[in-house]
Design an enzyme around this catalytic site. Structure first.
Site, PDB file in Angstrom:
ATOM      1  N   ASP A 172       3.071  -1.296   4.161  1.00 31.58           N
ATOM      2  CA  ASP A 172       3.532  -2.379   3.301  1.00 31.58           C
ATOM      3  C   ASP A 172       4.772  -3.077   3.824  1.00 31.58           C
ATOM      4  O   ASP A 172       5.132  -4.159   3.365  1.00 31.58           O
ATOM      5  CB  ASP A 172       3.903  -1.807   1.920  1.00 31.58           C
ATOM      6  CG  ASP A 172       2.689  -1.605   1.044  1.00 31.58           C
ATOM      7  OD1 ASP A 172       1.751  -2.398   1.139  1.00 31.58           O
ATOM      8  OD2 ASP A 172       2.693  -0.647   0.248  1.00 31.58           O
TER       9      ASP A 172
HETATM   10  C1  BGC Z   1       8.099   0.899   0.251  1.00 29.78           C
HETATM   11  C2  BGC Z   1       6.666   1.177   0.522  1.00 29.78           C
HETATM   12  C3  BGC Z   1       5.845   0.741  -0.634  1.00 29.78           C
HETATM   13  C4  BGC Z   1       6.140  -0.705  -0.969  1.00 29.78           C
HETATM   14  C5  BGC Z   1       5.309  -1.284  -2.095  1.00 29.78           C
HETATM   15  C6  BGC Z   1       8.323  -0.522  -0.189  1.00 29.78           C
HETATM   16  O1  BGC Z   1       9.644  -0.673  -0.580  1.00 29.78           O
HETATM   17  O2  BGC Z   1       8.868   1.198   1.386  1.00 29.78           O
HETATM   18  O3  BGC Z   1       6.471   2.541   0.844  1.00 29.78           O
HETATM   19  O4  BGC Z   1       4.491   0.909  -0.336  1.00 29.78           O
HETATM   20  O5  BGC Z   1       7.499  -0.851  -1.270  1.00 29.78           O
HETATM   21  O6  BGC Z   1       5.685  -0.839  -3.326  1.00 29.78           O
HETATM   22  C1  NOJ Z   2       3.318   3.517  -0.214  1.00 30.18           C
HETATM   23  C2  NOJ Z   2       2.214   2.705  -0.787  1.00 30.18           C
HETATM   24  O1  NOJ Z   2       1.842   3.219  -2.041  1.00 30.18           O
HETATM   25  C3  NOJ Z   2       1.025   2.675   0.151  1.00 30.18           C
HETATM   26  O2  NOJ Z   2       0.038   1.821  -0.378  1.00 30.18           O
HETATM   27  C4  NOJ Z   2       1.446   2.239   1.513  1.00 30.18           C
HETATM   28  O3  NOJ Z   2       0.324   2.264   2.335  1.00 30.18           O
HETATM   29  C5  NOJ Z   2       2.539   3.114   2.047  1.00 30.18           C
HETATM   30  N1  NOJ Z   2       3.632   3.125   1.124  1.00 30.18           N
HETATM   31  C6  NOJ Z   2       3.058   2.656   3.406  1.00 30.18           C
HETATM   32  O4  NOJ Z   2       3.796   1.497   3.313  1.00 30.18           O
END
Ligand code: BGC
Ligand code: NOJ
Length: 814
Positions: A487
């Site tokens: 993400d």
């Molecule tokens: C986090 C991710 C997460 C994303 C969406 C980011 O701040 O680092 O792990 O998947 O937010 O919520």
């Molecule tokens: C947490 C999110 O829930 C997941 O969808 C994502 O793939 C990982 N972070 C990596 O960013």
């Protein structure tokens, strides 16, 4: 250093001191009514949706940690001294403190000045309520006169609004009290037909429903004035902060034990039967009263608890293993499976790190969660698949999340994550392999929940696949969109304004930046889809699909291989990310793990090279790091990934979710030693002895462990709700132990450490119990199978004939 121990026989983790490094939590409820509960009784409850139907209030990021919960106070009416048997909120020096987190229940208790008190908190199956069963024993030599106080703080339903809209909310709180039962009915008069209640089996001497009256002005939960005084004020909340607090008096002879049951529940009335009498504004309690009466009776409570235990014994019994490694057994047989239920139920919505208002059920996350859950309750997996698919957009793309209560997709946390649609294919394939329920593919499912747009589920899978083909970039690789699995790799975001969300801001049109990860995902999903198409009799579709897959593999070879490892992506300027050409972020884990697990590079040696590079550059004693070298500064063109300090989260943290991709990849290149070694490095039970460093619960996976660039290297964060649960479960059971579901039967293809002499397993698959015995005769992974004593070719145990319920499988590895 440890803070407790595993009690495997009872499937519990027993915490023996209350001051764990962080609140160590458990989940109550596994169907519709849920709660989180910490080892000191902190936490909150909700019905279905942690945001839209919050029942009790909790303040995240509080000081001290984790205040607000299901608190009981005991007061010695002789001395006036009072304490909480769960330590918080009074934090007295207790004797014999224990918290037993078990499967769907938590028992917390202690002894203080000769009074032993334990509370069993659980949610009965098929009910929308929680029980607190308090057992008190007087171990003094004298009679004890005690006052018992319960307390909870009601949330005004929408947790987001509750935490922000005080100008309204201070004026709307409403309760009713009848026969000692406290009913919370804020907003019931108008547009709600649900209410909460809090009941008590003891004789209620006094009660409070107004927080300020119970706690006292400028006091807190540590020293509530009502408890101190030994009597509550029978306050009725009008606005401000409605709470529930009961007061019961007990006289206990030496050695005597008594029980009090508290029931906190959620109830709905039919729209036309909200009030009693109908023309009044008084809650109609006719249908809830029998429920309350039932669960204030200890016989029913004990039966309900026993049913819960049996439920979990049955679910966990579907896959049990006996290996040479206690940590493997504990995780597979108990805790990892249990965690998979939590992630399935809640996606990433409500934990100690997810506030319940930030996110609903993620499209990508929920599809992956199926991998670790589908064998437990396939009917619920089926429902989830159809719900997810119904939020899919006509383009084949997806909303990134939906709210569980409304089941409608939304863009609150961004959209256009170009990997999203493929996870639906993987989720459905996992479901089909487990169940053989091909009928699901014919279910009519709408797009974007629009009536009239229904198409068979199978068509949704086709659109998922095509979504990528419609969005290829300059190298023929998939365009990344907002981001892919990672993400934080926001290649079209270019965010330079304080406070902008990386997840919703877009400043580029997204026609250049490409993802090699999505290419690997496309290969895997495409193979799955081709398999499904073939079995549906769509040979031509299957062929087309495989042709596209082959083309993508060639593209990966041409533009996604860097010489020693797979490239990660191309940025908006067409430059490589995750390549030796980069100054930082030269190698990423995602493409190594995912491309190889998808089968890319198995035939030309690149898979093995990629694994070598992981071992050389990314593997650490605490797990495999996401990328190296960590980004030391903010790169505008990369987005959130470089906004984290080095070593944390996506910036070179050990992101446990993608470690199992490498474990599976290692099994694909035949390296069982490495696969299990990587498995062990992040296994929370194996890390239990370093609980003071790890800090999160030793019984469940955390999303992240700080990487070696971080000052707190080895420290875990964001436990419980993470794709780590499902993927590790899938990696260990289906790839390392190799008990793999397939369309035609159960495949037995272990890739285990050389030092293991074998293992045993029981797996219930499509109604048949497989007793599996694996023995090593040599050091390799070559399998020779005997099924009920008869040698068979290959590694597939075909489905047995009608009526067969037990199958003995003997596998010899050489
Ligand atoms: C986090 C991710 C997460 C994303 C969406 C980011 O701040 O680092 O792990 O998947 O937010 O919520
Ligand atoms: C947490 C999110 O829930 C997941 O969808 C994502 O793939 C990982 N972070 C990596 O960013």
């Amino acid at each position: 250093m440890t803070f407790g121990f595993f009690d495997d026989e009872h499937k519990e983790y027993v915490i023996t001191r209350p001051d764990t490094p962080l609140p160590w939590i458990n989940y109550l409820g596994c169907q519709a009514y849920f709660g989180i509960i910490s080892n000191t009784a902190g936490g909150y409850s909700f019905y279905r949706d942690a945001r839209l139907r919050r029942i009790t209030r909790y303040r995240y990021n509080n000081v001290p940690f984790d205040l607000g919960g299901r608190y009981i106070y005991l007061r010695d009416d002789g001395s006036g001294e009072y304490w909480s048997p769960s330590w918080q909120p009074t934090r007295h020096d207790l004797e014999n403190y224990t918290c037993r987190h078990g499967m769907g229940y938590t028992v917390i208790g202690s002894r203080y000045r000769g009074i032993e008190a334990h509370t069993n908190y659980f949610v009965p199956l098929d009910e929308n309520l929680e029980i607190w069963q308090l057992t008190i024993t007087n171990q003094r030599s004298k009679r004890a006169g005690l006052s018992v106080f319960s307390s909870i703080e009601f949330c005004l339903w929408d947790a987001q609004d509750d935490a922000t809209n005080f100008q309204r909310n201070f004026s709307i709180g409403q309760v009713e009290v009848e026969d000692g039962v406290i009913y919370h009915k804020t907003e019931y008069r108008e547009r709600r037909n649900h209410f909460a209640y809090f009941a008590c089996s003891g004789k209620v001497e006094t009660f409070d429903t107004q927080r300020e009256v119970f706690v006292g002005p400028y006091r807190d939960w540590e020293r509530p004035v009502g408890v101190e005084r030994g009597r509550l004020a029978n306050s009725v909340a009008h606005g401000w902060a409605p709470i529930g607090a009961h007061h019961v008096k007990l006289k206990l002879e030496p050695g005597e034990t008594q029980q009090i049951i508290f029931v906190l529940g959620y109830h709905e009335n039919p729209q036309d039967q909200k009030f009693d009498p109908p023309e009044s504004q008084t809650l109609n309690k006719k249908s809830v009263k029998p429920v309350i009466a039932k669960y204030l009776d200890s016989t029913h409570v004990n039966t309900a608890f026993e049913k819960l235990r049996q439920y979990w014994a049955r679910l966990l019994g579907i896959c049990q293993v006996e290996t040479p490694d206690v940590h493997t057994d504990r995780l597979v047989n108990i805790w990892n499976a249990y965690q998979c239920m939590a992630t399935f139920n809640l996606s990433r919505s409500a934990s100690f790190y997810e506030s319940g208002i930030g996110r609903g059920l993620g499209f990508r996350d929920s599809n992956q969660d199926l991998l670790g859950f589908v064998h437990m309750v396939p009917s619920r997996a089926r429902e989830r698949i159809l719900d997810l698919a119904a939020t899919q957009l006509p383009t084949g793309g997806a909303y990134h999340q939906y709210q569980p209560l409304t089941k409608r997709g939304n863009n609150d946390i961004g959209g256009n994550f170009n990997d999203d649609p493929h996870w639906l294919i993987l989720g459905v394939a996992a479901y089909l392999k487990e169940t053989g329920d091909w009928g699901i593919l014919d279910e009519p499912v709408p797009y974007d929940n629009q009536p009239g747009s229904e198409q068979p589920l199978y068509e949704h899978l086709e659109r998922s696949f095509k979504y990528t083909l419609d969005r290829l970039g300059p190298h023929g690789l998939p365009l990344i969109g907002r981001a892919d699995w990672n993400d934080c790799l926001n290649l079209n975001c270019f965010s330079d304004t304080p406070g902008q969300s990386f997840q919703t801001t877009t400043n580029k049109d997204g026609k250049v930046a490409e993802s090699v990860f999505i290419a690997g995902l496309f290969v895997l999903a495409g193979r799955e889809l081709a398999d499904v198409a073939q079995r549906r009799g769509l040979a031509e579709e299957a062929r087309d699909c495989l042709a596209q897959v082959a083309k993508m593999e060639a593209t990966i070879r041409q533009h996604g291989w860097d010489g020693e490892w797979f490239v990660r992506a191309y940025d908006d300027f067409g430059r490589k990310i995750g390549s030796k050409e980069c100054l930082e972020g030269k190698i990423f884990i995602e493409t190594q793990g995912f491309c190889v697990l998808a089968g890319v590079g198995l035939d030309d040696g690149t898979a093995v090279k990629s694994m070598e590079s992981v071992s050389k550059y990314l593997a650490t004693e605490h797990g495999i790091i996401l990328q190296q070298p960590a980004y030391s500064k903010y790169y505008l063109e990369l987005g959130e990934i470089s906004s984290y300090p080095p070593g944390y989260k996506e910036n070179a943290g050990i992101f446990c979710h993608n470690n199992p991709w490498v474990m599976i990849a290692e099994t694909r290149v035949g390296n069982g030693d490495r696969a299990h070694d990587y498995y062990s490095r992040i296994n929370p039970s194996a890390r239990e002895p370093i609980s003071d460093l790890h800090r999160c619960e030793p019984y469940v996976y955390a999303q992240m462990i700080a990487g070696r660039d971080a000052p707190t290297y080895g420290e875990a964060k964001n436990s419980w709700l993470t794709g780590t649960a499902a993927w590790n479960y899938y990696a260990i059971t289906q790839w390392i132990l190799g008990i793999r579901t397939s369309y035609d039967g159960l495949r037995i293809s272990p890739v285990i450490p050389k030092s293991w002499r074998g293992f045993k397993a029981t797996r219930i698959f499509r109604g048949v119990t497989y007793h599996i015995i694996v023995e090593r005769a040599g050091e390799g992974n070559q399998v020779a199978l005997r099924v009920d004593g008869v040698p068979i070719k290959g590694d597939m145990v075909p489905l047995p004939g009608e009526g067969r319920r037990e199958v003995l499988v003997q596998a010899t590895l050489s």
